[in-house]
Design an enzyme around this catalytic site. Structure first.
Site, mmCIF file in Angstrom:
data_model
loop_
_atom_site.group_PDB
_atom_site.id
_atom_site.type_symbol
_atom_site.label_atom_id
_atom_site.label_comp_id
_atom_site.label_asym_id
_atom_site.label_seq_id
_atom_site.Cartn_x
_atom_site.Cartn_y
_atom_site.Cartn_z
ATOM 1 N N GLY B 36 0.526 -0.997 0.160
ATOM 2 C CA GLY B 36 0.218 -0.198 -0.156
ATOM 3 C C GLY B 36 0.666 1.661 0.126
ATOM 4 C CB CYS B 246 -25.930 -9.962 -18.042
ATOM 5 S SG CYS B 246 -24.977 -9.143 -19.702
ATOM 6 C CB CYS B 249 -24.192 -14.070 -20.538
ATOM 7 S SG CYS B 249 -24.106 -12.781 -19.031
ATOM 8 C CB CYS B 271 -21.372 -8.382 -18.290
ATOM 9 S SG CYS B 271 -22.179 -10.420 -17.643
ATOM 10 C CB CYS B 277 -20.095 -11.391 -21.235
ATOM 11 S SG CYS B 277 -21.430 -11.051 -21.668
HETATM 12 ZN ZN LIG Z 1 -23.132 -10.850 -19.810
#
Ligand SMILES: [Zn+2]
Lengths: 205, 289
Positions: B36, B246, B249, B271, B277
């Site tokens: 970090g 989505c 998909c 997506c 996807c």
């Molecule tokens: Zn998708």
């Protein structure tokens, strides 16, 4: 681009770096540098592990300290990398090829840079040669590691690794984020890293 | 020694000269040792504009070589102009294969997303970072914010989050949500959605962050604590997409982009991770959906 024999400045240094990066990201995990080390001629005045890591890390922007028994080694490493040998307290990378006495380990570990709270990255990386490394208990000292990069715990055994390194490492790494990072490399090219975040438990310490 | 495909003479292998690579590599190793913490590096001029991922690109070029397969995504999308031009540049100066399949990749360079499929131990995710300093919005001067990190004086950012709650009833930060690495440094995860932030916590993969314009490299190693800043009574929450799926998909468990179809006058979801996807659709087709 290519050295004597066939250590390749572009491709071998990159392979060494990828191993080193994974070692640093996963403390105690073993990586095999022997393919790169075996491509280095035997005649050089350096341990091939020093050479492989030196070529990967050093250039004119960096400084190193080398603990060796060969008095041609430092100038050879300077010539090969463009880096300069300095006293331990000023070096970015310290290569320890010998088995130093407890007194020398203490002196070196007190001298190395550990960075500051503002610039913790300005800290030494020690590359320490050991006889052998293993992820199971064998001879030498066995360390149980935990911290970032380690899922719960990992075991690392090092033969020919003086526990004094670990004692003083613990003291110098007390005030995170300042501290120093260790890279251990064995005679046959096994490598493991112990960055400052790694907690080490060992009966030897 | 293995022969490499002849490359254009004007390029070094992986574009950067070896000195530049070494410097980036040294900074990256220290970054991994101090999770970090933003390690300064020189940052070279690249043949793409700053702000187009030069920090991520320099990290990628310092890593890449034989045996690697590269995926580049821009907000989850493999086919965006930015992602495609980075892939072309890397391919022109190396001999690596590229892929859109996150599971096939060894290196993934990303702007603003983490792929849906978790990053494995043998993969590295490189982020393009516009603003590496998480304290910038409470302390604009770098010299001062660097001191705040050194002293772990994070009262300013906590106060700002508290004021947010007083004013809005919640913490209003969406993307680039600040988090604490290894219980020491607050860091900027780059503008990934909050949905992606828990993927950095105790993860299997290594995450590297490159900010080209601001010349900083930082890292989250595997199995490292990453804790989003939050209050006990106002816990950290990720974006939810309840009842949405989505439209391509059908996925209901991925990060969805909200889009508007003007012709139909409708909002729909898709997506954000286009590679994921695509694989979902291929799998669906195989199963005779
Ligand atoms: Zn998708």
């Amino acid at each position: 681009m290519t050295d004597t024999k066939s250590f390749h400045e572009v491709h071998d240094t990159r392979r060494v770096y990828r191993s080193l990066l994974d070692s640093m990201a996963r403390p105690g995990k073993l990586h095999d540098l022997s393919p790169q080390m075996n491509s280095i001629p035997n005649a050089i005045p350096l341990f091939s592990g020093t050479y492989a890591l030196g070529r990967t890390l050093l250039d004119a922007q960096t400084t190193f300290y080398l603990e060796t028994e060969n008095n041609e080694a430092a100038s050879y490493l300077e010539l090969r990398t463009g880096s300069r040998m300095l006293a331990a307290e000023r070096a970015d990378y310290l290569f320890i090829e010998t088995q130093p006495s407890v007194d020398l380990i203490r002196t070196l570990m007190q001298q190395i840079r550990i960075g500051t709270l503002l610039e913790p990255e300005k800290s030494a990386t020690l590359i320490i040669r050991v006889r052998a490394l293993s992820d199971s208990e064998t001879s030498g000292i066995t360390m149980t590691l935990s911290g970032p990069g380690i899922k719960k715990r990992r075991t690392l055994s090092a033969d020919g690794f003086n526990p004094e390194w670990l004692r003083i490492r613990a003291a110098r790494n007390m005030e995170y984020p300042t501290g120093c990072d260790f890279i251990l490399i064995s005679d046959n090219g096994q490598m493991a890293a112990l960055p400052r975040t790694t907690m080490i438990e060992s009966e030897a310490v | 020694m293995a022969m490499h495909t002849p490359l254009k003479q004007t390029y070094n292998y992986a574009f950067l000269d070896e000195g530049s690579k070494k410097e980036i590599r040294r900074a990256t190793l220290k970054a991994v040792a101090i999770p970090g913490y933003q390690v300064p590096f020189a940052s070279r001029e690249m043949p793409i504009g700053r702000g187009w991922g030069t920090g991520g690109l320099q990290l990628t070029l310092s890593l890449i070589g034989d045996g690697d397969t590269l995926k580049v995504i821009d907000q989850g999308n493999d086919d965006s102009v930015n992602a495609v031009s980075i892939k072309k540049l890397v391919q022109a100066c190396t001999n690596v294969a590229v892929t859109t399949d996150a599971e096939q990749a060894t290196l993934i360079q990303s702007r603003h997303r983490i792929p849906e499929v978790p990053i494995r131990a043998d993969q590295i995710l490189v982020f393009q970072v516009p603003i590496p300093e998480p304290l910038r919005f409470v302390e604009p001067k770098e010299k001062k914010s660097k001191h705040l990190h050194a002293e772990m004086d994070y009262s300013g950012i906590w106060l700002r989050l508290y004021e947010d709650i007083v004013k809005w009833g919640k913490i209003s930060i969406g993307a680039d949500y600040p988090a604490l690495a290894h219980k020491r440094y607050i860091f900027a995860p780059s503008p990934i959605p909050r949905y992606d932030l828990p993927k950095l916590h105790q993860a299997e993969g290594l995450f590297l962050f490159g900010a080209g314009r601001e010349k900083k490299i930082y890292a989250i190693p595997p199995y490292t604590d990453v804790e989003p800043l939050a209050f006990d009574d106002y816990p950290f929450e990720v974006e939810h997409f309840e009842g949405c799926s989505c439209r391509l998909c059908g996925s209901t468990d991925s990060f969805l982009d909200e889009l508007y179809d003007e012709a139909a006058g409708q909002t729909f979801y898709q997506c954000s991770d286009t590679g994921y996807c695509r694989k979902c659709r291929e799998r669906g087709a195989q199963h005779g959906k």
